[in-house]
Write a protein that holds these residues in place. Structure first.
Motif, mmCIF file in Angstrom:
data_model
loop_
_atom_site.group_PDB
_atom_site.id
_atom_site.type_symbol
_atom_site.label_atom_id
_atom_site.label_comp_id
_atom_site.label_asym_id
_atom_site.label_seq_id
_atom_site.Cartn_x
_atom_site.Cartn_y
_atom_site.Cartn_z
ATOM 1 N N ALA A 101 0.861 -1.190 0.000
ATOM 2 C CA ALA A 101 0.000 0.000 0.000
ATOM 3 C C ALA A 101 0.891 1.231 0.000
ATOM 4 C CB ALA A 101 -0.911 -0.011 1.227
ATOM 5 N N PRO A 102 1.325 1.683 -1.171
ATOM 6 C CA PRO A 102 2.321 2.759 -1.261
ATOM 7 C C PRO A 102 2.051 4.001 -0.409
ATOM 8 C CG PRO A 102 1.971 1.788 -3.410
ATOM 9 C CD PRO A 102 0.956 1.161 -2.503
ATOM 10 N N PRO A 103 0.856 4.588 -0.441
ATOM 11 C CA PRO A 103 0.656 5.801 0.370
ATOM 12 C C PRO A 103 0.841 5.549 1.865
ATOM 13 C CG PRO A 103 -1.088 5.577 -1.270
ATOM 14 C CD PRO A 103 -0.350 4.279 -1.244
ATOM 15 N N VAL A 104 0.292 4.435 2.348
ATOM 16 C CA VAL A 104 0.398 4.126 3.774
ATOM 17 C C VAL A 104 1.835 3.755 4.128
ATOM 18 C CG1 VAL A 104 -0.504 2.745 5.675
ATOM 19 C CG2 VAL A 104 -1.970 3.281 3.726
ATOM 20 N N GLY A 105 2.440 2.915 3.305
ATOM 21 C CA GLY A 105 3.808 2.498 3.569
ATOM 22 C C GLY A 105 4.779 3.662 3.576
ATOM 23 N N LEU A 106 4.628 4.566 2.619
ATOM 24 C CA LEU A 106 5.499 5.742 2.576
ATOM 25 C C LEU A 106 5.251 6.652 3.778
ATOM 26 C CD1 LEU A 106 5.349 6.530 -1.242
ATOM 27 C CD2 LEU A 106 7.360 5.765 0.048
ATOM 28 N N GLY A 107 3.991 6.726 4.197
ATOM 29 C CA GLY A 107 3.681 7.516 5.382
ATOM 30 C C GLY A 107 4.343 6.953 6.622
#
Length: 199
Positions: free
Chosen positions: A116-122
């Motif tokens: 989950a790119p947005p969550v993981g990057l967050g």
């Protein structure tokens, strides 16, 4: 059968000892320096910022690559979560090092970004905020590990991903149990200092 092979691949890739390989390239055995851990923080202690950056990148790729490959081959959420967990388990208990590995932080970050790119990057950004503010990479890892399941759940991620953050997070917290004790005693090594854990 393909699903089993993908999970096994996740474990094998996770088992690759990036920190040791980078350390050797710099002429250092990271297991004989500082905490003896093969993760980013101890590699920085042993060989400097460049080696640490390579180690973090390599460990993150160990999490990203198997998950993206599994997705490209049509794997569903449950298989993707299993592959992600296998990569973290491989890093923490690698077959190539007699099951004595790192603490799963960077590899876990890589899997989260791939799932989950947005969550993981967050969560990766949160790790940096806590690490830079406190100078304790171990504290940053534990904070992110506790927050991640809630972030995945509240952002509407599939149930297998949420469960992965719980189970994978438990493995990361277990690997940080000595760091937690050291933090409570006030003896934990600080990031960038001679005396930092969490790598």
């Amino acid at each position: 059968m393909l699903e089993v092979l993908l999970v096994l691949l996740g474990y094998v890739l996770g088992s690759v000892p990036t920190g040791i390989l980078v350390g050797r390239a710099y002429g250092v055995d990271v297991r004989k320096v500082g905490s003896g851990n093969i993760g980013t923080a101890n590699v920085m202690r042993a060989a400097g910022k460049g080696a640490a950056a390579l180690t973090m990148l390599g460990d993150m790729l160990k999490g990203v690559a198997p998950v993206l490959l599994a997705r490209a081959l049509g794997a569903g959420p449950w298989v993707l979560a299993a592959v992600a967990l296998a990569a973290v388990v491989g890093h923490c208990w690698p077959v190539f090092l007699r099951f004595r590995g790192g603490k799963g932080v960077a590899t876990g970050a890589g899997t989260s970004i791939a799932l989950a790119p947005p969550v993981g990057l967050g969560m990766f950004a949160l790790w940096w905020v806590v690490a830079l503010a406190s100078r304790y990479t171990s504290l940053a890892a534990m904070v992110v590990t506790v927050v991640s399941p809630f972030a995945f759940l509240l952002s509407g991620q599939p149930l297998p991903y949420v469960l992965y953050t719980v189970v994978g997070g438990a493995a990361v917290l277990w690997r940080h149990r000595e760091n937690a004790r050291a933090l409570l005693r006030g003896t934990e090594r600080k990031f960038g200092g001679r005396s930092g854990g969490g790598g």
